[in-house]
Design an enzyme around this catalytic site. Structure first.
Site, mmCIF file in Angstrom:
data_model
loop_
_atom_site.group_PDB
_atom_site.id
_atom_site.type_symbol
_atom_site.label_atom_id
_atom_site.label_comp_id
_atom_site.label_asym_id
_atom_site.label_seq_id
_atom_site.Cartn_x
_atom_site.Cartn_y
_atom_site.Cartn_z
ATOM 1 N N ALA A 66 29.766 6.774 6.785
ATOM 2 C CA ALA A 66 29.729 5.810 5.689
ATOM 3 C C ALA A 66 29.013 6.465 4.507
ATOM 4 O O ALA A 66 28.196 7.375 4.697
ATOM 5 C CB ALA A 66 28.988 4.558 6.132
ATOM 6 N N GLY A 111 30.568 7.026 10.885
ATOM 7 C CA GLY A 111 31.870 6.358 10.786
ATOM 8 C C GLY A 111 33.048 7.297 11.022
ATOM 9 O O GLY A 111 34.127 6.848 11.412
ATOM 10 N N GLU A 114 33.440 7.365 14.620
ATOM 11 C CA GLU A 114 33.892 6.022 15.019
ATOM 12 C C GLU A 114 35.387 5.822 14.729
ATOM 13 O O GLU A 114 36.095 5.188 15.515
ATOM 14 C CB GLU A 114 33.033 4.956 14.329
ATOM 15 C CG GLU A 114 31.612 4.964 14.890
ATOM 16 C CD GLU A 114 30.661 4.048 14.132
ATOM 17 O OE1 GLU A 114 30.452 4.291 12.929
ATOM 18 O OE2 GLU A 114 30.140 3.105 14.738
ATOM 19 N N GLU A 134 23.287 8.031 12.821
ATOM 20 C CA GLU A 134 22.721 6.882 12.100
ATOM 21 C C GLU A 134 21.234 6.693 12.381
ATOM 22 O O GLU A 134 20.472 6.249 11.529
ATOM 23 C CB GLU A 134 23.475 5.596 12.496
ATOM 24 C CG GLU A 134 24.869 5.483 11.893
ATOM 25 C CD GLU A 134 25.955 6.126 12.723
ATOM 26 O OE1 GLU A 134 25.647 6.943 13.617
ATOM 27 O OE2 GLU A 134 27.135 5.821 12.468
#
Ligand code: CO8
Length: 263
Positions: A66, A111, A114, A134
């Site tokens: 992200a 992300g 992910e 993260e």
């Protein structure tokens, strides 16, 4: 449709969606996520597309997670909305009827990992790196990583990656069962396209049934999962592709699977 942060190349029956924010290593900001969601809708509606490939622009990153500059200013409600939006888009990716291949050409962090683990197959170049860092930002994975990674590689390995935030090589990711295969950088797309073409020759109805039975079966007990398989098999056997596949075998020729989801 023209997008700013992604590129969609359609070379029927294969679509390639390229994340394209090179200055931020293809990091996911709100605008990119929205474009990704719209592109997935368009791809789903285009019945000529039989396989989707995801990759990153440039030679350094698939998706570096992200967009941290966007994350750094979010309050609780905005953070929740950012993640909810991410889940909506990634949920759409997971439930696409056609097979999706991640061609991980570099950093796939946060992300990025992910998105990759939501795809049906993951092929990586030798220089790809995976991880859920993260924890180093004082947050946790927010696009499904706490749920999908443990289902994919097991709970302890998932905790190790999420708790330490460490980055792993493509080869380590393969050993963990996170990656299907690792290829030299220059061969990645060629090898991915070989598999994409192979899948594009299979029947859409059977591929969709297999994907749904596997994905939905992961979340239920084995008896319920087997019932899903029984019902999916029943649907497949009545499709024109099943008639074509079995007839072609008996006639000693290659099958031509042409059925659509509504035949
Ligand atoms: N967001 C924004 N910009 C980024 C990101 C990112 N995730 N990653 C890289 N960039 C930018 C850098 O800031 C840099 O910009 P500039 O040139 O303007 O300084 C440019 O991309 C190049 O990056 P580096 O100079 O850092 O390149 P290196 O080769 O030195 O390092 C790394 C590459 C290791 C990939 C490094 O950039 C890095 O660690 N990036 C961050 C990776 C990361 O932590 N990702 C996880 C993000 S969080 C997330 O994904 C959570 C999802 C759910 C969110 C829920 C929120 C509420």
């Amino acid at each position: 449709m023209n997008y700013e942060h992604i590129l969609v190349e359609i070379n029927n029956p294969i679509a390639t969606l390229i994340f394209k924010r090179p200055k931020a290593l293809n990091a996911l900001n709100t605008a990119l996520l929205s474009e990704f969601g719209h592109a997935l809708n368009d791809i789903e509606k285009n019945s000529d597309i039989r396989v989707l490939v995801l990759t990153g622009a440039g030679d350094k990153a698939f998706v570096a997670g992200a967009d941290i500059s966007e994350l750094s200013n979010l309050n609780a409600l905005q953070g929740r909305e950012f993640v909810r939006h991410g889940h909506e888009v990634i949920g759409r990716l997971q439930s696409l009827w056609i097979p999706v291949i991640a061609a991980v050409n570099g950093f796939a962090l946060g992300g990025g990992t992910e998105i990759a683990i939501t795809c049906d197959l993951i092929y990586a170049s030798e220089k790809a790196k995976f991880g859920l860092p993260e924890i180093n930002l004082g947050i946790i994975p927010g696009f499904g990583g706490t749920q999908r990674l443990s289902r994919l590689i097991g709970i302890n390995k998932a905790k190790e990656l999420i708790f330490t935030g460490k980055t792993i090589s493509a080869q380590e990711a393969k050993t963990l069962g996170l990656v299907n295969e690792v290829f030299p950088n220059e061969l990645l797309m060629e090898k991915v396209m070989e598999t994409a073409k192979l899948l594009a020759e299979k029947g859409k109805v059977a591929l969709r049934a297999a994907k749904q039975a596997i994905n939905n079966g992961m979340n239920v007990d084995i008896c319920t999962g087997c019932q899903l398989e029984i019902d999916a098999f029943g649907l497949c056997i009545s499709s024109p592709d099943a008639k074509e596949g079995t007839t072609a075998f008996l006639e000693k020729r290659k099958p031509q699977f042409k059925a659509s989801y509504t035949d």
